[in-house]
Scaffold this active site. Structure first.
Site, PDB file in Angstrom:
ATOM      1  N   ARG D 283      31.517  -4.257  -5.383  1.00  0.00           N
ATOM      2  CA  ARG D 283      31.767  -2.887  -4.917  1.00  0.00           C
ATOM      3  C   ARG D 283      33.150  -2.895  -4.278  1.00  0.00           C
ATOM      4  O   ARG D 283      33.302  -3.354  -3.145  1.00  0.00           O
ATOM      5  CB  ARG D 283      30.696  -2.519  -3.888  1.00  0.00           C
ATOM      6  N   HIS D 287      30.676   1.637   0.817  1.00  0.00           N
ATOM      7  CA  HIS D 287      29.355   1.966   0.267  1.00  0.00           C
ATOM      8  C   HIS D 287      29.320   3.430  -0.168  1.00  0.00           C
ATOM      9  O   HIS D 287      28.930   3.754  -1.284  1.00  0.00           O
ATOM     10  CB  HIS D 287      28.279   1.696   1.316  1.00  0.00           C
ATOM     11  N   TYR D 296      32.628  -5.083   8.416  1.00  0.00           N
ATOM     12  CA  TYR D 296      31.760  -6.199   8.021  1.00  0.00           C
ATOM     13  C   TYR D 296      32.286  -7.083   6.899  1.00  0.00           C
ATOM     14  O   TYR D 296      31.641  -8.046   6.543  1.00  0.00           O
ATOM     15  CB  TYR D 296      30.369  -5.674   7.661  1.00  0.00           C
TER      16      TYR D 296
HETATM   17  C1  LIG Z   1      14.027   3.089   0.933  1.00  0.00           C
HETATM   18  C2  LIG Z   1      15.443   3.212   1.373  1.00  0.00           C
HETATM   19  N1  LIG Z   1      15.856   2.550   2.457  1.00  0.00           N
HETATM   20  C3  LIG Z   1      17.134   2.662   2.894  1.00  0.00           C
HETATM   21  C4  LIG Z   1      18.031   3.443   2.224  1.00  0.00           C
HETATM   22  C5  LIG Z   1      19.467   3.585   2.739  1.00  0.00           C
HETATM   23  N2  LIG Z   1      20.406   2.965   1.810  1.00  0.00           N
HETATM   24  C6  LIG Z   1      21.059   3.685   0.889  1.00  0.00           C
HETATM   25  S1  LIG Z   1      21.960   2.741  -0.136  1.00  0.00           S
HETATM   26  C7  LIG Z   1      21.495   1.326   0.659  1.00  0.00           C
HETATM   27  C8  LIG Z   1      21.986   0.005   0.177  1.00  0.00           C
HETATM   28  C9  LIG Z   1      21.673  -0.204  -1.263  1.00  0.00           C
HETATM   29  O1  LIG Z   1      22.180  -1.409  -1.703  1.00  0.00           O
HETATM   30  P1  LIG Z   1      22.093  -1.844  -3.214  1.00  0.00           P
HETATM   31  O2  LIG Z   1      20.669  -1.733  -3.679  1.00  0.00           O
HETATM   32  O3  LIG Z   1      22.729  -3.164  -3.333  1.00  0.00           O
HETATM   33  O4  LIG Z   1      22.904  -0.749  -4.027  1.00  0.00           O
HETATM   34  P2  LIG Z   1      24.452  -0.378  -3.889  1.00  0.00           P
HETATM   35  O5  LIG Z   1      24.549   0.697  -2.866  1.00  0.00           O
HETATM   36  O6  LIG Z   1      25.198  -1.599  -3.526  1.00  0.00           O
HETATM   37  O7  LIG Z   1      24.845   0.155  -5.227  1.00  0.00           O
HETATM   38  C10 LIG Z   1      20.650   1.618   1.721  1.00  0.00           C
HETATM   39  C11 LIG Z   1      20.080   0.629   2.661  1.00  0.00           C
HETATM   40  C12 LIG Z   1      17.562   4.131   1.104  1.00  0.00           C
HETATM   41  N3  LIG Z   1      18.353   4.938   0.383  1.00  0.00           N
HETATM   42  N4  LIG Z   1      16.281   3.998   0.695  1.00  0.00           N
END
Ligand SMILES: Cc1ncc(C[n+]2csc(CCOP(=O)(O)OP(=O)(O)O)c2C)c(N)n1
Ligand SMILES: Cc1ncc(C[n+]2csc(CCOP(=O)(O)OP(=O)(O)O)c2C)c(N)n1
Ligand SMILES: [Mg+2]
Ligand SMILES: [Mg+2]
Lengths: 326, 390, 326, 390
Positions: D283, D287, D296
């Site tokens: 990425r 985020h 971080y």
């Molecule tokens: C059940 C749930 N918990 C927390 C979140 C908050 N949240 C949104 S994106 C994210 C991180 C996701 O990481 P990843 O699966 O690696 O996907 P990326 O964003 O890196 O594409 C979090 C914790 C959420 N959307 N859904």
């Protein structure tokens, strides 16, 4: 002959059979719904007759069951999901609340979610923890879901037909301790609306409102009260979301007193919503506050205490007395 | 030494497409090359065998001890089943057939280790010194468990499938934080392996390197569903994808269960993190007394497993090696009788809870609504006393 | 100096810091609570000062977070769990409802569950789906849980202290759109009880009851009404389970009218429970039915509609008018 | 050919015990013997390399097509980020750096295949022919998605992490029931791999042999948490314990992503069940626009990944092999400009939803309470009009 006397369990089984026969898109999914026919035998014989492709034993994972049912619905199927007991719906709660309930709105109406989640619920069968709960409030508060509960065989048959035909997700609460109660089912009758209440017994002095397992208790209470010269009306709500407030209002405007009865804890239970709304609608008609009889604010107790915990005849009559004392 | 437990069963597949090489992919797929190896130290015929990785050296007294544990556990279990039939219990979940898995793993534990059971770990409870009568309270309907988990480091029975694996992981994280060298063991079933919570427990325990052993009793059935409804490869392999070892052990071999669990607990103590142990065994009875297994499984399956009985094979060893004489078996029979009697009496005299008890313990620090409801209920109850008094 | 003006977010941060300093058993757990300090920075700087052993970034799995927190509590720790947004608590719902809430009762009191689940909740920040919900009803109905929500910095500081000190599980709802509102915090004051309501503004004509984000709206409504010559009392409930009905009853017995305001959907919302119970307690005092202002029975809408969806000044005043018209 | 993505990062372990050989157990442990092999067909320098298992043969036009897709996707993404800064969007989740993973996998799909995205699959949406402007509605706050999933076989963005993997599995079960030979692809992130729902999707898809590809974009971060917070072994290995193959592919190599996804989709079509593809990528941005990655992670990590840029390496190939001339790049630049402009205009002219819209679509068949609330709201709104009219 279209009219037969049968237990609620059998009526539900017949209803599922009819649905499988009528619509090839209908599927049954759940734990042990196949050879075993479900722990309450509601799906008895269906896998044998409709095959493993349509009556599907699933892995032991409720979120997976509801989550894949959503996917199947997106593909055009109409899954009828069985949750084994009330207390085991919670692993699926996230999929139900954040996905099943919201998908239609999220898609601005372009997809539909014809999924029925059948849940045997309530106590009175002497079971261990998690097997006797009444979590209907936790679904009724959630927009996008419909919540219903039949109280007798005929409603069991027809309301399940209608729930399966509905294009919205329906949480279908089956009063497990009434599974073995017999009632007449006319499989050719033209049913009433799914979300309409029914006056189960006419009366003039007070209205008792209930649904599912508590309708029988209320009818018994009304009969007992009659012996004391009191005329009690009993409304079988049948639907907890939406609630047919029109029928209830009409009743309360006549009787001027309302007691709501359910097994679920009173605090934040459906009686609260009913009391609040009926009080608003019937403010100048009510002679007494709407009283509520239900479970206590405690985990459903062990079996040897459930008789004390559950609203029974005496507690309903006590509330009737209190309401009439105003 | 390989046991093909479910090979004879017809595969259940609702999908009709050609089901070709499931796990054999191409590069990167890393499909397991060999059939699962079942760790075994005692054959169904009672022969001691060795295993290159897991050794165990037990004297006659220890062997007799394990035998005694299994016999008494089975007796207790039979007594409970009988009590259910007599209406003294509302329900019973029998461990029949799983004695070796439970006694073997249970006896591998140290006092300071902590156990998170399902609802069927009566044998493990026995090893922890939990009074058998205590286990019956929830099945009689007088409580939901109700023993103090800390008095024997044996947590309450958990009914919601899989939940306890996360509690065990959290507890183990706490053990590590405390710098203690205790270990934690979480029991679960083949059916439970499908629950998201169990997968999350694998993730958390691996990431935090928690000192926990996941002990899966694969008894081939989750109520009416055979293990093929939960997985298409042996369950012990699940661990690997989370970065910790998995081992399949003959769950009807008490010595192998003891040896493998000991090894896994030692890994945990040494700070090497979680292990998955799959005890390959069989639920000889119904799921619970409410269940009717004739609806979904064949008698000959049960018969095949009877030949692998965990108690008979240890008895064969004891007799063959002269580790136990007739007096021992007679004494044990008498002890069984006494246990049965004690359990029967304990159940029959178990007092019903007081009505007011349902208002206790919802909160530790109190709650105004509970106080209000308690008072209302007391007044309501009193109103009957009054009218009876009149 | 013990009295400082600070935003709610900072007050919560200070409260967590105090807890970590005072009790070595206190742990912070959640997604991104470490280096990032949480998406709202409520845990800012805590991992740096207390280490990765006490401020723990967890895997992305809410059931796992709450489930392991239960295990840690069984081991004697006092975990304070952060759920990133209201809409993401549902994967943990099963652990909260079937385990966290019931463990103490299941063990007949022999184990305690001092776990705090912090949830930033409510709308008004222009967020995407699942980031603006108010699910407090879904927890208040569940026996074994306590549910609170501070409306200001001082309560944020003290109520969090008390929640952490409580031996019962507390679902701690933080009004996220008030995070940046400043208020005085006296870190040496002796706080009131955690579950006691507070009369935030005195009045004689009608009582407005609210908690969390809606207290500010109600205070503004009361101020606006004053200009029209109406004296409105505002009660900040602070706690949703238990609800301090005594304080509310005393207020309503004086004002004779009650409007309950919350962001959550009205149907089966906390307003229902409050209306039902206050009507029962104050039946002869009420000049009007208890009215409810809250969210509609629809999924929380996209940001560009939230102003219409959320109860604002006008909708509160409209309800006040309607109540006074009786 | 191996990319060591996170090797340089300090391990984060809150447990202080000796963390010894994590995955190397003893017998039965079956720890992976080799380091993860990253499938790669195009090096960061733009060299075509071969892989024994995954071949691909693309002509100049197809290569230019992939390049164009990636460039336009990146441009769209940059435009959206800019629009967020300008206040036209409330939020944006950028795919910067993940173009190859998305275009490679997206172009492997057939029209009749079905996609279940997360909230970041703008490149896949592009491949499906979804109007980019449509994707912006939810980020602007005018809807929660709102396109018709069936018009492009591209499901709505799903925000609750992991949920969509189960929907994809169910949909794939339906495809199999229909006897169709379509396939389904579910996207998810490294963080999502920890959610119970994803594990349950693995179980269901394996048990029902569902034609689904799980495409994990491991972009190294879940908001502020590095992949070590989710797993201690490479994620593609997760599949094995569920009985289906897992492959790790260079997620910044569009050719490898295309080849591996095609292979996985073909397996699904042939009825060989699910596959897990882990696209190892990065990425490059925050985020979302609300995030501040300086809190971080270090700049040099990003710099290292810039050298592996998916677009630059394909451009190097195109130029080196003479597959594209200056005119092509100029035209594409112009096309990018046009796209940017079109997106800007579409967003700025996007109408706000009507107030009454919040009462629509909660139910398909209507609901009495919604009708009542709609009417009350309309009357309430009208009361202002009245008073304004006065
Ligand atoms: C059940 C749930 N918990 C927390 C979140 C908050 N949240 C949104 S994106 C994210 C991180 C996701 O990481 P990843 O699966 O690696 O996907 P990326 O964003 O890196 O594409 C979090 C914790 C959420 N959307 N859904
Ligand atoms: C979440 C949840 N779903 C369903 C049930 C009902 N149930 C009780 S035991 C059981 C089967 C468990 O099988 P397994 O994990 O193999 O354990 P075993 O009973 O064979 O020991 C089921 C489905 C439950 N207790 N919890
Ligand atoms: Mg089993
Ligand atoms: Mg990621």
């Amino acid at each position: 002959m279209a009219v037969t006397k049968m237990p609620l369990a059998k009526a539900l089984n017949e209803s599922l059979r009819t649905a499988l026969e009528t619509d090839p898109k209908v599927l049954i999914m759940g734990e042990d719904v196949g050879k075993l026919g479900g722990v309450f035998r509601i799906t008895d014989g269906l896998q044998k007759d409709f095959g493993e492709d349509r009556v599907i034993d699933t892995p032991l994972a409720e979120s997976g069951i509801v989550g894949t049912a959503i996917g199947l619905a997106l593909r055009g199927y109409r899954p009828v999901v069985e949750i084994q007991f009330d207390g085991f719906v919670f692993p699926a709660y996230d999929q139900i609340v954040t996905q099943l309930a919201k998908m239609h709105a999220r898609a601005l109406g372009t997809v539909k979610m014809p999924v029925v989640v059948r849940i045997p619920y309530g106590g009175g069968i002497g079971a261990v923890e998690h097997h006797s709960e009444s979590p209907e409030s936790l679904f009724a508060h959630v927009a996008g879901l419909k919540v219903v509960s039949p109280s007798n065989s005929s409603d069991g048959y027809w309301m399940l037909q209608q729930a399966i035909q509905s294009d919205d997700p329906v949480i279908f609460f089956e009063p497990k301790r009434r599974y073995w109660d017999k009632g007449e089912v006319d499989t050719e009758a033209i049913p009433g609306e799914l979300h309409k209440a029914r006056v189960a017994r006419g009366g003039t002095d007070l209205t008792l409102a209930a649904y599912g397992p508590m309708v029988k208790v209320c009818l018994e209470a009304a009969a007992a009260a009659e012996e004391e010269g009191r005329s009690i009306e009993v409304v079988d709500l049948r639907s907890v979301s939406p609630i047919d407030f029109d029928t209830l209002q009409a009743s309360v405007e006549r009787t001027r007193r309302l007691v709501v009865v359910h097994e679920a804890p009173v605090f934040f239970g459906s009686g609260a919503e009913i009391a609040a709304r009926i009080t608003e609608r019937c403010f100048y008609h009510l002679e007494a506050p709407v009283l509520r009889v239900g479970g206590y604010h405690a985990p459903y107790p062990p079996a040897r205490l459930e008789e004390e915990y559950l609203p029974g005849l005496d507690r309903v009559l006590d509330a009737v007395d209190r309401a009439l004392a105003y | 030494m390989t046991v093909e437990g479910t090979a004879a069963r017809k595969p259940r597949r609702s999908v009709k497409r050609t089901s070709a090489s499931a796990t054999k992919g191409r590069a990167g797929a890393q499909a397991p090359a060999t059939e699962p190896q079942l760790v075994q130290l005692l054959t169904p015929e009672g022969e001691r065998v060795t295993h290159p990785e897991y050794a165990i050296d037990l004297g006659p007294e220890e062997l007799r001890g394990l035998y005694r544990d299994m016999v008494l556990t089975r007796r207790f279990d039979a007594e409970a089943t009988a009590l259910q039939r007599q209406g003294e219990l509302g329900l019973w979940a029998s461990l029949l057939g799983q004695e070796a898995a439970q006694i073997g793993s249970g006896r591998a534990l140290r006092d300071d280790d902590y156990v998170f059971p399902t609802y069927r770990e009566h044998g493990v409870a026995w090893c922890r010194g939990v009074d058998p009568a205590n286990l019956l309270g929830m099945f009689r309907g007088v409580n939901h468990g109700g023993w103090d988990p800390n008095s024997n480091n044996f947590h309450l029975y958990t009914i919601v499938i899989g939940s306890q694996t996360l509690h065990a992981t959290g507890y183990a994280m706490g053990v590590a934080k405390d710098g203690a060298d205790s270990a934690v063991i979480a029991y679960f079933g083949d059916g439970a392996s499908s629950q998201g919570d169990v997968a999350e427990a694998f993730t958390f325990s691996a990431v935090y390197n928690a000192p926990v052993v996941f002990f899966c009793q694969n008894n081939q059935w989750a109520i009416s569903e055979p293990t093929e409804r939960q997985t298409r490869v042996p369950l012990y392999q699940r661990a690997q994808g989370y970065g910790f070892p998995g081992v399949r052990v003959d769950g009807n071999d008490v010595l192998a269960c003891l040896a493998v669990t000991r090894w896994a607990l030692e890994r945990a103590r040494r700070g090497e993190g979680p292990t998955l142990v799959e005890a390959f065994t069989y639920r000889m009875g119904a799921h619970t007394t409410s269940d009717d297994p004739t609806r979904y499984r064949l008698d000959d399956e049960r018969a095949a497993w009877e030949a692998k009985d965990p108690i008979l094979r240890l008895r064969a060893l004891l007799e063959k090696e002269g580790h136990a004489d007739a007096a021992f078996f007679e004494e044990l029979e008498a002890e069984s009788e006494t246990l049965g009697k004690r359990v029967r009496e304990a159940v029959r005299t178990m007092p019903d809870p007081d009505d007011m008890a349902m208002f206790d313990h919802t909160y530790a620090d109190g709650h105004a609504l509970v106080d209000e409801e308690r008072a209302q209920f007391a007044a309501y109850q009193a109103s009957f006393a009054d009218s009876e008094g009149n």
